[in-house]
Design a protein around this motif. Structure first.
Motif, PDB file in Angstrom:
ATOM      1  N   THR A  61       0.861  -1.268   0.267  1.00 26.13           N
ATOM      2  CA  THR A  61      -0.125   0.118  -0.030  1.00 26.13           C
ATOM      3  C   THR A  61       1.138   0.893  -0.375  1.00 26.13           C
ATOM      4  O   THR A  61       0.535   1.971   0.885  1.00 26.13           O
ATOM      5  N   PRO A  62       1.580   1.597  -1.049  1.00 24.62           N
ATOM      6  CA  PRO A  62       2.223   2.486  -1.349  1.00 24.62           C
ATOM      7  C   PRO A  62       1.697   3.882  -0.644  1.00 24.62           C
ATOM      8  O   PRO A  62       0.378   3.918  -0.906  1.00 24.62           O
ATOM      9  N   ARG A  63       2.325   5.027  -0.308  1.00 22.48           N
ATOM     10  CA  ARG A  63       2.413   6.276   0.413  1.00 22.48           C
ATOM     11  C   ARG A  63       2.848   7.543  -0.360  1.00 22.48           C
ATOM     12  O   ARG A  63       3.978   6.511  -0.330  1.00 22.48           O
ATOM     13  N   SER A  64       2.567   8.154   0.095  1.00 23.35           N
ATOM     14  CA  SER A  64       3.225   9.392  -1.248  1.00 23.35           C
ATOM     15  C   SER A  64       3.767  11.172   0.334  1.00 23.35           C
ATOM     16  O   SER A  64       2.314  10.604   1.019  1.00 23.35           O
ATOM     17  N   VAL A  65       5.132  11.228  -0.137  1.00 20.36           N
ATOM     18  CA  VAL A  65       5.640  12.358   0.979  1.00 20.36           C
ATOM     19  C   VAL A  65       5.788  13.013   0.038  1.00 20.36           C
ATOM     20  O   VAL A  65       6.446  12.603  -1.286  1.00 20.36           O
ATOM     21  N   PRO A  66       5.097  14.196  -0.183  1.00 15.69           N
ATOM     22  CA  PRO A  66       5.631  15.271  -0.783  1.00 15.69           C
ATOM     23  C   PRO A  66       7.006  15.763  -0.750  1.00 15.69           C
ATOM     24  O   PRO A  66       7.746  16.092   0.350  1.00 15.69           O
ATOM     25  N   PRO A  67       7.329  17.003  -1.832  1.00 15.84           N
ATOM     26  CA  PRO A  67       8.894  17.113  -1.741  1.00 15.84           C
ATOM     27  C   PRO A  67       8.775  18.067  -0.581  1.00 15.84           C
ATOM     28  O   PRO A  67       7.478  19.078  -0.924  1.00 15.84           O
TER      29      PRO A  67
ATOM     30  N   ILE B 222      10.292   0.111   1.757  1.00 16.28           N
ATOM     31  CA  ILE B 222      11.210   0.793   0.340  1.00 16.28           C
ATOM     32  C   ILE B 222      11.131   2.240  -0.275  1.00 16.28           C
ATOM     33  O   ILE B 222       9.550   2.363  -0.290  1.00 16.28           O
ATOM     34  N   LEU B 223      12.077   2.924  -0.503  1.00 10.75           N
ATOM     35  CA  LEU B 223      11.431   4.830  -0.883  1.00 10.75           C
ATOM     36  C   LEU B 223      12.538   4.858  -1.781  1.00 10.75           C
ATOM     37  O   LEU B 223      13.009   4.290  -2.521  1.00 10.75           O
ATOM     38  N   ARG B 224      10.918   5.156  -2.919  1.00 14.01           N
ATOM     39  CA  ARG B 224      11.369   5.252  -4.372  1.00 14.01           C
ATOM     40  C   ARG B 224      11.496   6.801  -4.405  1.00 14.01           C
ATOM     41  O   ARG B 224       9.581   7.486  -3.882  1.00 14.01           O
ATOM     42  N   VAL B 225      12.368   7.464  -5.607  1.00 14.48           N
ATOM     43  CA  VAL B 225      12.033   8.590  -5.134  1.00 14.48           C
ATOM     44  C   VAL B 225      11.422   9.098  -7.017  1.00 14.48           C
ATOM     45  O   VAL B 225      11.983   8.058  -7.695  1.00 14.48           O
ATOM     46  N   ARG B 226      10.215   9.753  -6.906  1.00 17.05           N
ATOM     47  CA  ARG B 226       9.821   9.815  -7.806  1.00 17.05           C
ATOM     48  C   ARG B 226      10.324  10.906  -9.143  1.00 17.05           C
ATOM     49  O   ARG B 226      10.793  11.158  -8.787  1.00 17.05           O
ATOM     50  N   PRO B 227       9.070  10.729  -9.935  1.00 18.16           N
ATOM     51  CA  PRO B 227       9.664  11.576 -11.209  1.00 18.16           C
ATOM     52  C   PRO B 227      10.132  12.555 -10.976  1.00 18.16           C
ATOM     53  O   PRO B 227       9.015  13.673  -9.581  1.00 18.16           O
TER      54      PRO B 227
ATOM     55  N   ALA C  74      13.619  28.628   9.251  1.00 24.53           N
ATOM     56  CA  ALA C  74      12.636  29.522  10.125  1.00 24.53           C
ATOM     57  C   ALA C  74      11.575  29.197  10.158  1.00 24.53           C
ATOM     58  O   ALA C  74      10.974  28.999  10.674  1.00 24.53           O
ATOM     59  N   ASP C  75      10.612  29.188   8.985  1.00 18.93           N
ATOM     60  CA  ASP C  75       9.103  29.111   8.792  1.00 18.93           C
ATOM     61  C   ASP C  75       8.761  27.732   8.950  1.00 18.93           C
ATOM     62  O   ASP C  75       7.788  27.597   8.389  1.00 18.93           O
ATOM     63  N   VAL C  76       9.762  26.275   8.628  1.00 19.34           N
ATOM     64  CA  VAL C  76       9.910  24.756   8.241  1.00 19.34           C
ATOM     65  C   VAL C  76       8.221  25.814   9.612  1.00 19.34           C
ATOM     66  O   VAL C  76       8.626  25.455  10.798  1.00 19.34           O
ATOM     67  N   ARG C  77       7.361  23.827   9.050  1.00 17.96           N
ATOM     68  CA  ARG C  77       6.029  23.786   9.972  1.00 17.96           C
ATOM     69  C   ARG C  77       6.036  22.398  10.829  1.00 17.96           C
ATOM     70  O   ARG C  77       7.173  21.921   9.515  1.00 17.96           O
ATOM     71  N   LEU C  78       5.236  21.789  10.414  1.00 20.07           N
ATOM     72  CA  LEU C  78       4.944  21.139  10.887  1.00 20.07           C
ATOM     73  C   LEU C  78       3.967  19.937  10.130  1.00 20.07           C
ATOM     74  O   LEU C  78       3.043  20.696   9.318  1.00 20.07           O
ATOM     75  N   ALA C  79       4.780  18.982   9.411  1.00 24.40           N
ATOM     76  CA  ALA C  79       3.443  18.404   8.820  1.00 24.40           C
ATOM     77  C   ALA C  79       2.265  18.169   8.843  1.00 24.40           C
ATOM     78  O   ALA C  79       2.217  17.365  10.000  1.00 24.40           O
ATOM     79  N   ARG C  80       0.837  17.972   8.091  1.00 21.78           N
ATOM     80  CA  ARG C  80       0.116  18.393   8.007  1.00 21.78           C
ATOM     81  C   ARG C  80      -0.427  16.503   7.667  1.00 21.78           C
ATOM     82  O   ARG C  80      -0.301  16.007   5.885  1.00 21.78           O
ATOM     83  N   ARG C  81      -0.085  15.475   8.788  1.00 24.80           N
ATOM     84  CA  ARG C  81       0.177  14.620   7.884  1.00 24.80           C
ATOM     85  C   ARG C  81      -1.039  13.627   9.333  1.00 24.80           C
ATOM     86  O   ARG C  81      -0.848  14.277  10.106  1.00 24.80           O
TER      87      ARG C  81
END
Lengths: 344, 247
Positions: free
Chosen positions: A89-95, A106-111, A314-321
């Protein structure tokens, strides 16, 4: 040192890079290091690493890795499509977002989309034996990184940590802009007097394209031929990152991280340090237009860029997931200290 | 006493916002190189924050800097201060003796060089090994020294058909210079000998044997000594002769 990942597929040209191997150019050693130092720095910041921690540089097409450590945290910056994790059940993580992985993932870097390079940073860093004080891979010299070469299937990448803590993941506040629309700013010289005035004007007013001959050494550009005013041989002198040299063909070449330290062709201009990453992100076929600034303006632009990058960190925020997030708990989890480390 | 050069005959050129190039003249000659190296020494000794490294080449010096720490204007001011000061000729730091086998199997172009220069092969060897060379710069490949000045009688243009593979240790000439290939690489120069010594080794603290400003003499050796030195190099038991001269 601990084993982190097994390389299932290496990608097109995936290498370990850091900020480069400085201090040896006088004995002919290219600096190497990340082509896009901004994306590299942001990727490290997302996993809580100090700037300069060795990470994977991915060109054009990314790798597929199997997690062999108990757990690991990674973040990709630069690519358009992010990461795909899992098998059934692949899940994706945005850049621009960190993610914790566990053994067997298994970690795959998408195109990568339009950009040519992206950075996969790992919490604690990729561990390779330092060579002259740097982890950067210089493939032509077979120096640094993993045996001085790009990744191959079957390689095992090591890191500093056998596992990473569970904690809230972090994300860039806004998508990373590769700057495709902007012109590439240059400071004319050191040898613009080797060209006719018409050639300098043509260089600054024409549309060039990144040719197929583009790699970590440099990008050859397609476009109007630039006429030399007094021959195309100079007494060899130093090359810097961003030097625009024009050989006898009249077609400019922008020299990048793995360029030789010296060269014998006149250099009409130098791409400013702020825009070297902006150019390096472009793929063969993409347009390039140059614009002249003074050396003083270039220095000011670099200071502005530094402030901008620090702002992004400094603006890095918490990921909404994964549902609701209790911000107070997260702050008490010492997120802030981690970010200050990343700025150091 | 000579001066390094008045500001009027020296050009300080921009190389983007991370380097300045101090250009002392147009040609290749020892007096320009001595001035390049003298300014390089002084910049390094000054330890100015933000100066990353200096790269001496034949007639110019690149000074790499961090634009977040210093500026081209500050570096230019530093350089101008040195230009106006007096200086004695930069003393030779190290004089190396590099053994070279000039026998045919180690010198594929020697016969052609002799034919084209109108000299006997022995005379080519005598001229090359009788010259005290100066390391102008190291570049093209990690650890590759550009040596000058080759006697005028040996000056030839580069080969019209560059070789795809020149072996490590090859000693070559072209124009008024000589080089030693530290690693196997392509090359367009005339190969007139081979040295069994190593010029580049990543296990050394400074991985190149030769640095800009060093002196180099070549000592002719026969095949037997070549093989003996090569074995000693491989066993880590050989260091080339080096004379350290007072500075």
């Amino acid at each position: 040192m601990t084993e982190l990942f097994k390389v299932l597929a290496p990608g097109l040209h995936t290498t370990v890079q850091d900020r480069g191997r400085w201090g040896f150019q006088d004995i002919g050693m290219p600096v190497s290091g990340a082509l896009d130092r901004v994306a590299f720095r942001l990727a490290n910041a997302l996993v809580g690493n100090p700037d300069g921690t060795p990470a994977l540089e991915i060109l054009l097409q990314g790798p597929t890795l199997e997690v062999v450590a108990e757990s690991a945290r990674v973040a990709l910056v630069g690519g358009g499509a992010g990461l795909e994790i899992g098998d059934e059940t692949p899940r994706s993580v945005p850049p621009g977002e960190s993610v914790r992985l566990v053994r067997g993932d298994i970690l795959r870097v998408r195109p990568l989309g339009d950009v040519s390079c992206a950075y996969l940073a790992v919490e604690g860093g990729i561990a390779v034996p330092p060579c002259l004080g740097s982890a950067s891979t210089y493939v032509r010299g077979r120096i640094g990184g993993l045996e001085g070469r790009p990744l191959q299937a079957g390689d095992v990448l090591a890191g500093a940590r056998p596992s990473v803590e569970e904690r809230p993941e972090r994300a860039l506040a806004s998508p990373f802009d590769p700057g495709f629309g902007q012109s590439i700013r240059v400071v004319l010289g050191p040898q613009e007097d080797y060209f006719t005035a018409e050639a300098v004007a043509l260089f600054l007013s024409s549309d060039y394209r990144v040719s197929a001959q583009a790699d970590r050494m440099g990008f050859r550009l397609d476009g109007p031929v630039l006429a030399h005013a007094k021959g195309f041989d100079i007494v060899s002198d130093a090359i810097v990152s961003g030097s625009v040299q024009v050989p006898g063909s009249g077609q400019p070449i922008v020299l990048l991280a793995d360029a030789q330290t010296t060269g014998g062709y006149p250099k009409i201009a130098t791409v400013i340090s702020t825009d070297v990453p902006v150019l390096a992100r472009r793929r063969p076929g993409m347009a390039v237009r140059f614009e002249a600034v003074t050396q003083e303006q270039a220095e000011a632009l670099r200071r502005e860029e530094e402030a901008r990058v620090r702002g992004w960190i400094a603006d890095v925020r918490l990921a909404r997931r994964g549902g609701g997030v209790d911000v107070e708990t997260l702050y008490s989890a010492n997120l802030i200290d981690g970010m200050i480390d990343a700025l150091a | 006493m000579d001066t390094i050069g008045m500001a009027s005959d020296v050009r300080i050129l921009p190389a983007g916002d991370t380097a300045v190039v101090v250009q002392f003249g147009e040609g290749i000659d020892r007096s320009l190189s001595d001035r390049v190296l003298a300014v390089s020494d002084r910049i390094r000794a000054a330890g100015q924050p933000g100066v990353v490294e200096t790269v001496p080449t034949f007639r110019s010096l690149a000074i790499h800097y961090d634009p977040l720490v210093t500026s081209a204007a500050e570096i230019a001011a530093l350089v101008r201060g040195y230009l106006e000061g007096a200086h004695a000729a930069r003393p030779l730091a190290r004089l190396w003796t590099v053994p070279v086998c000039y026998e045919a199997r180690y010198a594929p172009d020697l016969a052609e060089v002799a034919a084209r220069t109108g000299l006997a092969q022995d005379e080519v060897v005598a001229l090359h090994s009788g010259t005290r060379f100066h390391v102008y710069m190291v570049g093209f490949l990690p650890g590759l020294p550009y040596l000058g000045d080759l006697p005028e009688q040996l000056s030839l243009p580069r080969r019209t058909d560059p070789r795809v593979r020149v072996p490590a240790g090859a000693v070559a000439i072209a124009m008024r210079q000589s080089v030693i290939y530290p690693l196997e690489s392509p090359g367009g120069w005339h190969l007139i000998g081979t040295t069994p010594i190593r010029l580049f080794d990543l296990s050394w603290e400074r991985p190149a044997l030769l640095s800009p400003g060093d002196g180099v003499c070549f000592r002719p050796i026969g095949r037997g000594e070549f093989e003996a030195i090569r074995r000693a190099v491989e066993a880590g038991e050989y260091m080339p002769e080096r004379e350290v001269l007072a500075r």
